[in-house]
Design a protein around this motif. Structure first.
Motif, PDB file in Angstrom:
ATOM      1  N   ILE A   1       0.838  -1.191   0.000  1.00 30.59           N
ATOM      2  CA  ILE A   1       0.000   0.000   0.000  1.00 30.59           C
ATOM      3  C   ILE A   1       0.882   1.252   0.000  1.00 30.59           C
ATOM      4  O   ILE A   1       1.704   1.431   0.914  1.00 30.59           O
ATOM      5  CB  ILE A   1      -0.939   0.015   1.216  1.00 30.59           C
ATOM      6  CG1 ILE A   1      -1.887  -1.185   1.162  1.00 30.59           C
ATOM      7  CG2 ILE A   1      -1.721   1.319   1.286  1.00 30.59           C
ATOM      8  CD1 ILE A   1      -2.816  -1.287   2.348  1.00 30.59           C
ATOM      9  N   GLU A   2       0.719   2.066  -1.008  1.00 24.00           N
ATOM     10  CA  GLU A   2       1.446   3.339  -1.067  1.00 24.00           C
ATOM     11  C   GLU A   2       0.833   4.320  -0.075  1.00 24.00           C
ATOM     12  O   GLU A   2      -0.385   4.330   0.137  1.00 24.00           O
ATOM     13  CB  GLU A   2       1.356   3.935  -2.475  1.00 24.00           C
ATOM     14  CG  GLU A   2       1.948   3.058  -3.571  1.00 24.00           C
ATOM     15  CD  GLU A   2       3.455   3.187  -3.670  1.00 24.00           C
ATOM     16  OE1 GLU A   2       4.044   3.997  -2.897  1.00 24.00           O
ATOM     17  OE2 GLU A   2       4.041   2.475  -4.499  1.00 24.00           O
ATOM     18  N   ARG A   3       1.666   5.161   0.565  1.00 27.95           N
ATOM     19  CA  ARG A   3       1.150   6.176   1.472  1.00 27.95           C
ATOM     20  C   ARG A   3       2.121   7.345   1.554  1.00 27.95           C
ATOM     21  O   ARG A   3       3.285   7.240   1.147  1.00 27.95           O
ATOM     22  CB  ARG A   3       0.908   5.589   2.863  1.00 27.95           C
ATOM     23  CG  ARG A   3       2.152   5.126   3.605  1.00 27.95           C
ATOM     24  CD  ARG A   3       1.815   4.794   5.059  1.00 27.95           C
ATOM     25  NE  ARG A   3       2.992   4.473   5.843  1.00 27.95           N
ATOM     26  CZ  ARG A   3       3.328   3.257   6.267  1.00 27.95           C
ATOM     27  NH1 ARG A   3       2.551   2.231   5.951  1.00 27.95           N
ATOM     28  NH2 ARG A   3       4.419   3.059   6.985  1.00 27.95           N
ATOM     29  N   ARG A   4       1.627   8.436   2.099  1.00 32.22           N
ATOM     30  CA  ARG A   4       2.454   9.625   2.284  1.00 32.22           C
ATOM     31  C   ARG A   4       3.292   9.470   3.542  1.00 32.22           C
ATOM     32  O   ARG A   4       2.803   9.027   4.582  1.00 32.22           O
ATOM     33  CB  ARG A   4       1.553  10.868   2.418  1.00 32.22           C
ATOM     34  CG  ARG A   4       2.297  12.167   2.670  1.00 32.22           C
ATOM     35  CD  ARG A   4       1.319  13.313   2.841  1.00 32.22           C
ATOM     36  NE  ARG A   4       0.519  13.180   4.059  1.00 32.22           N
ATOM     37  CZ  ARG A   4       0.923  13.621   5.266  1.00 32.22           C
ATOM     38  NH1 ARG A   4       2.117  14.194   5.408  1.00 32.22           N
ATOM     39  NH2 ARG A   4       0.137  13.473   6.315  1.00 32.22           N
ATOM     40  N   CYS A   5       4.563   9.825   3.461  1.00 35.27           N
ATOM     41  CA  CYS A   5       5.441   9.750   4.623  1.00 35.27           C
ATOM     42  C   CYS A   5       5.159  10.927   5.557  1.00 35.27           C
ATOM     43  O   CYS A   5       5.031  12.068   5.116  1.00 35.27           O
ATOM     44  CB  CYS A   5       6.900   9.782   4.182  1.00 35.27           C
ATOM     45  SG  CYS A   5       8.071   9.591   5.545  1.00 35.27           S
ATOM     46  N   ILE A   6       5.062  10.659   6.860  1.00 33.67           N
ATOM     47  CA  ILE A   6       4.765  11.716   7.829  1.00 33.67           C
ATOM     48  C   ILE A   6       6.020  12.206   8.564  1.00 33.67           C
ATOM     49  O   ILE A   6       5.918  12.999   9.496  1.00 33.67           O
ATOM     50  CB  ILE A   6       3.704  11.259   8.854  1.00 33.67           C
ATOM     51  CG1 ILE A   6       4.229  10.080   9.681  1.00 33.67           C
ATOM     52  CG2 ILE A   6       2.397  10.910   8.153  1.00 33.67           C
ATOM     53  CD1 ILE A   6       3.302   9.702  10.844  1.00 33.67           C
ATOM     54  N   LEU A   7       7.183  11.755   8.139  1.00 35.14           N
ATOM     55  CA  LEU A   7       8.416  12.228   8.753  1.00 35.14           C
ATOM     56  C   LEU A   7       8.871  13.520   8.087  1.00 35.14           C
ATOM     57  O   LEU A   7       8.738  13.679   6.862  1.00 35.14           O
ATOM     58  CB  LEU A   7       9.532  11.187   8.621  1.00 35.14           C
ATOM     59  CG  LEU A   7       9.265   9.809   9.197  1.00 35.14           C
ATOM     60  CD1 LEU A   7      10.520   8.945   9.056  1.00 35.14           C
ATOM     61  CD2 LEU A   7       8.829   9.885  10.649  1.00 35.14           C
ATOM     62  N   PRO A   8       9.419  14.473   8.837  1.00 34.41           N
ATOM     63  CA  PRO A   8       9.930  15.721   8.252  1.00 34.41           C
ATOM     64  C   PRO A   8      11.036  15.437   7.242  1.00 34.41           C
ATOM     65  O   PRO A   8      11.775  14.440   7.381  1.00 34.41           O
ATOM     66  CB  PRO A   8      10.474  16.488   9.460  1.00 34.41           C
ATOM     67  CG  PRO A   8       9.822  15.874  10.647  1.00 34.41           C
ATOM     68  CD  PRO A   8       9.577  14.436  10.301  1.00 34.41           C
ATOM     69  N   PRO A   9      11.193  16.284   6.236  1.00 38.40           N
ATOM     70  CA  PRO A   9      12.238  16.066   5.223  1.00 38.40           C
ATOM     71  C   PRO A   9      13.634  15.899   5.816  1.00 38.40           C
ATOM     72  O   PRO A   9      14.427  15.092   5.325  1.00 38.40           O
ATOM     73  CB  PRO A   9      12.151  17.337   4.364  1.00 38.40           C
ATOM     74  CG  PRO A   9      10.726  17.777   4.500  1.00 38.40           C
ATOM     75  CD  PRO A   9      10.334  17.443   5.906  1.00 38.40           C
ATOM     76  N   ALA A  10      13.933  16.655   6.885  1.00 40.35           N
ATOM     77  CA  ALA A  10      15.272  16.555   7.486  1.00 40.35           C
ATOM     78  C   ALA A  10      15.525  15.158   8.039  1.00 40.35           C
ATOM     79  O   ALA A  10      16.639  14.627   7.945  1.00 40.35           O
ATOM     80  CB  ALA A  10      15.427  17.593   8.597  1.00 40.35           C
TER      81      ALA A  10
END
Length: 275
Positions: free
Chosen positions: A241-250
């Motif tokens: 399942i594809e999903r959006r990552c909730i970790l900050p870019p840094a």
């Protein structure tokens, strides 16, 4: 008493498919799996420490030591065991490859791995699902912010940090050829091919696995003890399942490039990669 079983182990990184893999393998009547982290590794490590130090150290030669440690596992699985191949799960097996070499000389260690970005994303999603942040995966003093939580998870005492260090040690160590690294993305996207490759690698009896009807043991009490509901829950069907990552870019940048098992050095170490 049933005959001594063949033994293999599941270890590796958290949130990387070990519970799913164990549930799938449990469908094969020739296999007996622990389903999730079992107490066998801690029991063996505590008994082996008693053999190594103190007043009882001279009571155990190599043969007696190995026999006692082997029988701990056999006794744990003997009641109700149907298959003659046991597959036990614990993160510490990667840290004890020398012991496995001596006590279970035919055993392999299946290391479930995954992109660290998505492991931390998965852990963070589990933790913040609870509005009062009660998960014991992170100490109460480290739960206030995402950065605090991630710092702990990545630390040597964190559930990811410890497993990460142990895996790297095993990968570069003298017993690396015992490892089979199984990438979660490969298992989720191509479960049939993954199980076929694992069957060949471990010389397991073949089985037609039901990939759309996955049923694991009830891990609710274990997850509740950690105040982390859903930690070992499984979907009925194996899929990616594809999903959006909730970790900050840094944080994503900090973890980028962590999939060392995809480098040419893997084959040089003698590690078998399923990815």
């Amino acid at each position: 008493m049933p005959p001594s079983p063949d033994v293999h182990f599941i270890s590796g990184l958290p949130r990387s498919g070990s519970t799913l893999l164990s549930a799938l393998l449990s469908q094969n009547p020739a296999l007996t799996t622990s389903g999730r982290t079992s107490p066998v590794a801690p029991m063996i490590l505590r008994v082996s420490s008693l053999m190594a130090e103190g007043e009882y150290a001279r009571d155990f030669d190599t043969a007696k030591r190995d026999r006692v440690l082997r029988q701990l596992l056999e006794s744990y699985y003997a009641p109700g065991r149907t298959g003659n191949i046991v597959i036990d799960t614990h993160r510490d097996w990667c840290a004890r490859l020398g012991l496995i070499e001596s006590v279970f000389p035919k055993a392999r260690v299946i290391c479930c791995v995954r992109d660290p970005v998505w492991i931390l994303d998965s852990l963070e999603r589990l933790i913040v699902r609870d509005p009062i942040l009660s998960s014991h995966l992170v100490p109460i003093g480290k739960r206030a912010t995402q950065h605090d939580r991630l710092d702990h998870l990545l630390s040597p005492d964190g559930v990811f940090g410890y497993a990460w260090r142990v895996l790297i040690e095993a990968f570069h160590g003298p017993f690396a050829n015992r490892l089979i690294l199984l990438d979660y993305d490969y298992l989720a996207r191509y479960p049939k091919a993954t199980l076929a490759a694992l069957t060949r690698e471990l010389a397991l009896p073949e089985h037609d696995y039901a990939l759309d009807c996955v049923e694991g043991a009830d891990h609710t009490p274990f997850d509740q003890a950690l105040s982390t509901p859903g930690l070992h829950s499984l979907r009925k069907e194996v899929n990616f399942i594809e999903r959006r990552c909730i970790l900050p870019p840094a944080v994503q940048e900090r973890l980028a490039g962590g999939m060392f098992w995809r480098s040419p050095q893997a084959s040089e170490n003698g590690v078998r990669i399923l990815a």
